[in-house]
Design an enzyme around this catalytic site. Sequence first.
Site, PDB file in Angstrom:
ATOM      1  CD  GLU A  80      -2.933   1.105   2.325  1.00 55.40           C
ATOM      2  OE1 GLU A  80      -4.093   1.506   2.145  1.00 55.40           O
ATOM      3  OE2 GLU A  80      -2.525   0.713   3.426  1.00 55.40           O
ATOM      4  CB  ALA A  91       0.821  -1.986  11.760  1.00 59.49           C
ATOM      5  CG  MET A  92       0.117  -3.138   4.946  1.00 59.76           C
ATOM      6  SD  MET A  92      -0.999  -1.788   4.469  1.00 59.76           S
ATOM      7  CE  MET A  92      -2.068  -2.665   3.319  1.00 59.76           C
ATOM      8  CD  GLU A  93      -4.739  -1.701   5.751  1.00 60.17           C
ATOM      9  OE1 GLU A  93      -5.267  -0.981   4.895  1.00 60.17           O
ATOM     10  OE2 GLU A  93      -3.804  -1.307   6.479  1.00 60.17           O
ATOM     11  CG  ASN A  94      -0.318  -6.934   4.147  1.00 58.77           C
ATOM     12  OD1 ASN A  94      -0.315  -6.206   3.171  1.00 58.77           O
ATOM     13  ND2 ASN A  94       0.624  -6.897   5.082  1.00 58.77           N
ATOM     14  CG  HIS A 142      -5.565   1.339  12.790  1.00 57.47           C
ATOM     15  ND1 HIS A 142      -6.015   2.640  12.812  1.00 57.47           N
ATOM     16  CD2 HIS A 142      -5.186   1.118  11.502  1.00 57.47           C
ATOM     17  CE1 HIS A 142      -5.914   3.171  11.625  1.00 57.47           C
ATOM     18  NE2 HIS A 142      -5.405   2.262  10.798  1.00 57.47           N
ATOM     19  CD  GLU A 143      -2.786  -1.819  10.706  1.00 65.16           C
ATOM     20  OE1 GLU A 143      -3.284  -2.113   9.588  1.00 65.16           O
ATOM     21  OE2 GLU A 143      -2.310  -0.698  10.941  1.00 65.16           O
ATOM     22  CG  HIS A 148      -7.509  -1.298   8.038  1.00 59.25           C
ATOM     23  ND1 HIS A 148      -8.222  -0.340   7.366  1.00 59.25           N
ATOM     24  CD2 HIS A 148      -6.440  -0.660   8.599  1.00 59.25           C
ATOM     25  CE1 HIS A 148      -7.626   0.836   7.516  1.00 59.25           C
ATOM     26  NE2 HIS A 148      -6.551   0.674   8.264  1.00 59.25           N
ATOM     27  CD  GLU A 170      -5.551   3.680   6.751  1.00 58.55           C
ATOM     28  OE1 GLU A 170      -5.612   3.468   7.976  1.00 58.55           O
ATOM     29  OE2 GLU A 170      -4.998   2.895   5.964  1.00 58.55           O
TER      30      GLU A 170
END
Length: 884
Positions: free
Chosen positions: A164, A300-303, A335-336, A339, A358
């Site tokens: 992303e 962090a990233m919500e894959n 948060h993640e 998502h 977001e």
Amino acid sequence: MRRYLVSAIALALAGASMTSLAATPAVAAKVELATTQLPRGVVPSHYDVSITPHAAAMNFDGKVTVSLEVMKPTTSITVNAIDMAFSKVSLTSLKNRMALGEPKVSIDAEAQTATFTFDHSLPPGPYQLAMTYTGKIGTQANGLFAMDYDTATGKKRALYTQFENSDARRFIPSWDEPAYKATFTLDVTVPSDEMAVNNMPAASKKDLGNGMTKVTFQQSPKMSTYLLFFSLGDFDRATTMSDGTEIGVITQKGKTGQAKFALDSAKAILHEYNDYFGVPYPLPKLDNIASPGSSQFFSAMENWGAIYTFEYSLLMDPAISTESDKQRIFSTAAHEMAHQWFGDLVTMRWWDDLWLNEGFASWMEARTTDKLHPEWHTSLDDVGTREGAMSRDAVATTHPVVQHVDTVEQASQAFDTITYAKGQSVINMLEVYVGPDKWREGVRNYIKAHAYGNTVSDDLWKSVQAAAGKPVTQIAHDFTLQPGIPLIRVASSACSNGKTTLTLTQGEFTKDRPNKTPLRWHVPVIAKSIDSGAEARTVVDGKANLVVSGCGPVLVNAGQSGYYRTLYTPAEFAAIKGEFNKLAPIDQLGLMGESWALGMAGLQPASTYLDLAQQAQADADPQIWAEIAGTFSGLHAYYHGDQARQDRFDAFAIKRLKPVFARIGWEAKPGEGDPTTILRTEMIGVLADLGDTDVIKEAQRRVAAAATDPAAVPTALRRTIYAVVARNADAATWDKLHAMATAETSALVKDGLYQLLAIAKDDALAQRALAMAITDEPGATNSAGMIRSVGYEHPEMAWTFAMAHRAEIDKLVDSTSSSRYYPGIGASSNDPAMIDKIQAYADAHIAKSSRRAADTVIAGIKYRQMVRKERLPAIDAWLASNGG
């Protein structure tokens, strides 16, 4: 994605704040309606991806076969691709299983595309496009990248992906836009002794007999390309179950013991979200992958099914982790995981509506943290979130929550305070307006209606409005389609028959455009009598009257859910100030935030905030004192460069804060609440920043004693105490910290030590940190952060260094961050000359369409210059009149 919004120095000084997968409606109609940078008319439905990474050589071999539909006749197919070399491309018609020959391949590096041109027109119908190619493994968190880290047994290298917003095109040639949803099947050929991770569980593993294994993963649900994930390394995995879903945390080998809190948190959060959204989590597993290092862009990233999180936001290291770290780990997970529904299951159609992902995840994070951990009192954080959004929203360089995005760089810049914090604040206001039950009903209906699809903001508003039976869309449009902040001016009549009538008149609050023609909003307002507790509500559209039961002072925006500023008459404010200690803590925080902002904007005396700070009692809520300490630290920074005036203010601030610190002390007390524990770290950091020699000397004494007395530096204060010592270091102390960093084998601790080396106030030590940052020593993902940390205290020095070493530094900066990174180095400057330097850099190196970040930094410098010239004299006068 969780933005990394806090600077490294702030982290250091704070001491802590370092269903079925079945087919869905056809995507074609959605794509035709969505913005796209690709030619329309070809729609992918499934990717079969095969990857063989070569970690030592920093490249990989790839092969992908894409099932697609040609919607209208065309002679070419264009995909997104970066840094790829194609060795073979072929197209097969699925109507007759006929191979159509190899097309001509042309690469457009600037457009980030590869185009395959055929010698005849392709009729509409289903096809398979097969591409064999090679790609690059990077050192920053874009595409497929390597992370090198230290362990007790030596250096290790792990591979991760980060896509992303627009970096899946570095891994697979693809339709790398959110509306082109498809399913994915990934297989990888990897060393047999390493663990490979994907969004889905492994379907099969085949030993190839040469130390390599082919791992094939299950097919994913339909999703956007930016959510695909792959990782490879020397990992361990800890697991638990929640509502039938296997939850995992994947760590460096031997570190799963540090994952227990994250694992327990994820279990509780998943159960809560299954209930809240009314749609069970749809994948068979949900992993969270812990990575060493850092990014200037995100934490962090919500894959989908494979959340990627840097270790500092996921693991509890017993050597350094604090109560604040625990709260950050929980809120990051909240948060993640939000998502997984809001962003992954239902995805915004184009980056214009990024806030749908977001802003909602930020709101859900705050709501869930407060619900599942009420002992943390994080509901008070909503005020700080709103204040951060308003600070950004009050200058000319702001933008609407829903913003038009044309380019990849603009999409990257959309991950900002307006998208996250204003988005969260607007949702909070709307939920209070319609009521939590109706809001949830609307959200559930929205999720069910659009599962596996793409949406725009109005899809959410329509769903909530239908559930609530209130005019939600009008209010939502006002606050998301136009920028800025309403200003509600309050005038009250004399009390009559036990009731007070308020006249509410709407304008606009701005920090840098006092003569601006105001915009107009429909503003939900809640007012409350301080004496009687009676509430009244209305929606202000230009002007409104509101009758409140009771004859005492009335607080507007009671509960602080509204996204607006409130300006009282001097008499009304004086009456409220006199009742300050009767207000709920959240309203105390709100009133203080209002007073600071209005005072700095010249709408009331700049010293008004200090009047309120004088009202606060020593035993006030710890977060009130954290707010006061933080604001005092901000005023200290405004005086930077004027030593005599700064010393005078610092003496006042120390005198006001020190009795509070004396009450909580250096040592934790049995049974103290988490907010008190956190306040201790904040007080130590701020008092040291203000120059309190007692605190500085005690921190230095404790570090010196730690060699023989481990209790001298307790874990809860370790980062704070070492930050104070590092910030006030001489050469000998800096060398000792450097030696600790080089000897450290824990990647998480080591990364923190290198950041400490960059926060010294001493000019010579700052220069040493800058020189070190462009070597290999700190680690590829730490270096850029070190330079930014030096820039906090020494912006001119750091800027000069960065401009002289751009070639080296460019390699150390996420591609998604480049247009923000360099202007940010000078962001804390009070020197007018910095404005011209940043402007010249932007003119030379940033596209005109992507200069919002640079313009915002310039606006911030100009604002600080205005404050120093026009507002600080009032602070000086107040100090003179109040014994400062």
